[in-house]
Design a protein around this motif. Structure first.
Motif, PDB file in Angstrom:
ATOM      1  N   GLY A  15      10.015   5.691  10.982  1.00 29.48           N
ATOM      2  CA  GLY A  15      11.447   5.873  11.004  1.00 29.48           C
ATOM      3  C   GLY A  15      12.183   7.132  10.444  1.00 29.48           C
ATOM      4  N   ALA A  16      13.191   6.931   9.602  1.00 24.37           N
ATOM      5  CA  ALA A  16      13.979   8.237   8.957  1.00 24.37           C
ATOM      6  C   ALA A  16      13.576   8.156   7.817  1.00 24.37           C
ATOM      7  CB  ALA A  16      15.541   7.859   9.106  1.00 24.37           C
ATOM      8  N   CYS A  30      14.714   4.542  14.199  1.00 22.54           N
ATOM      9  CA  CYS A  30      15.993   4.770  13.578  1.00 22.54           C
ATOM     10  C   CYS A  30      17.096   4.190  14.003  1.00 22.54           C
ATOM     11  CB  CYS A  30      16.052   6.400  13.262  1.00 22.54           C
ATOM     12  SG  CYS A  30      17.488   6.793  12.478  1.00 22.54           S
ATOM     13  N   ILE A  75      19.638   3.037   6.721  1.00 20.59           N
ATOM     14  CA  ILE A  75      18.697   2.789   7.906  1.00 20.59           C
ATOM     15  C   ILE A  75      17.864   1.499   7.066  1.00 20.59           C
ATOM     16  CG2 ILE A  75      18.170   5.115   8.326  1.00 20.59           C
ATOM     17  CD1 ILE A  75      15.837   5.354   6.445  1.00 20.59           C
TER      18      ILE A  75
END
Length: 368
Positions: free
Chosen positions: A96-97, A171, A311
């Motif tokens: 993810g982020a 995300c 996040i």
């Protein structure tokens, strides 16, 4: 794998602020040196997030160009370090982020890595800080053919979850899932509102419903009402002018509102009026300009709260993916060949996404 055998990393690079106009250039770049806790994957899918555009354009601050963005990365694992045990070569995994943190502070030990006391390293536009061969290296994202990241931030994709649908959850999905679960959606917060029916907002509706909440969609017009209802909304509030009359019929009817819009002129006082005493308005959208000043009395007399959420941790991402697989939560996406990244960026900037673009790398096994 020797240095000579390492994959050739290439991706769509933003070279200047006008890259947001669809001026990315495909070029070779050097990833972080491989560490014994790293995972390497060939990228099959990468979701397109509004954060990508805010970053490549310099809207969120100075950018260290060249920059390869993309932080909804899903692919096949092709190499794991000796310290990695939760994924193996051949697994389908995602990033993810967030790509790194100190892993030692109180926040990291509580599975709150996005709030690391030493600051997080983004999957792109970041610098690796932990001791090891990668210290000081720049992080690059997923508009590319390969990705390398610390294994702690790599999650295994559950069986039965469509890979293209899973990518934007890494995300976009967890950005709303995190505050929904933190503030008790479907439990303490029975009635949940989602502001903005876009990439983040559509995930807000889907996951609020999956968590058992009564879901209200909140948008400036009725143009997405039918879609919102298909995503799980049982009530729709159109704010139109953003004035008091738009909100008055729905006053004090919600326990929690997740606000996904990036509009700095959003009617925050109107949103607050929708909350019952004790309710929370949580911002996950990040406008490029400051929000307007707010008076104190609506907070005091309404006993309402405004906050923010970043996040989600790897643990939370894994939990969200398992829920999506179990309940059949399906992202609303449009697949685009990674070769068409520039047109996709232009379309994203023009707000044409319904509701998430996913870049597909067919050479690595992605399916259009």
């Amino acid at each position: 794998m020797s240095q000579q055998q390492e994959p050739k990393y290439e991706g769509w690079a933003a070279l200047a602020e006008d890259s947001i106009e669809g001026k990315l250039e495909w070029q070779e770049y050097k990833p972080k040196p491989f560490a014994d806790d790293d995972v390497e994957m060939k990228i099959m899918y990468c979701g397109v997030c509004a954060s990508d555009l805010h970053t490549m354009s310099g809207g969120w601050g100075r950018v260290d160009y060249p920059q390869v963005v993309g932080h909804e990365i899903l692919g096949e694992v092709i190499r794991v370090g000796s310290k990695v045990t939760h994924v193996k070569v051949g697994d389908i995994a995602g990033v993810g982020a967030q790509s790194d943190s100190c892993l030692e502070c109180g926040q990291c030990r509580k599975n709150r890595e996005p709030y690391c006391d030493q600051g997080q390293t983004g999957t792109y536009a970041g610098t690796y800080k932990r001791d090891g061969p990668g210290k000081g290296a720049k992080s690059y994202g997923g508009y590319a053919n390969y990705h390398r990241a610390p294994g702690h931030f790599v999650v295994k994709i559950p069986d039965g979850l469509d890979h293209a649908l899973a990518a934007p959850m890494l995300c976009g999905g967890v950005t709303v899932y995190s505050p929904l679960t933190q503030y008790g959606a479907g439990k303490e917060a029975k009635d949940v509102g989602i502001v903005g029916i876009g990439g983040l907002g559509h995930f807000g509706l889907l996951f609020a419903k999956a968590l058992g909440a009564n879901v209200t969609a909140i948008s400036h017009s009725e143009s997405k009402k039918a879609d919102a209802e298909k995503m799980g909304a049982t009530r729709f509030i159109a704010t139109h002018s953003g004035k008091e009359d738009d909100f008055k019929p729905y006053a004090r009817s919600l326990d929690l509102i997740i606000c996904t819009t990036n509009d700095e002129s959003m009617p925050i006082l109107g949103y607050l009026s929708l909350l019952r005493p004790g309710g929370n308005l949580i911002l996950v959208g990040a406008p490029e300009k400051p929000l307007p000043p707010l008076p104190a009395f609506p907070f005091i007399m309404g006993n309402v709260h405004i906050g923010g959420s970043a996040i989600g941790s790897p643990k939370l991402i894994q939990e969200m993916l398992e829920l999506a697989a179990k309940q059949g939560v399906k992202s609303w996406i449009e697949k685009r060949d990674i070769k068409d990244a520039n047109q996709t960026v232009r379309d994203m900037k023009a707000s044409k996404a319904r509701y998430r673009y996913v870049l597909v790398n067919t050479a690595n096994g992605g399916k259009l």
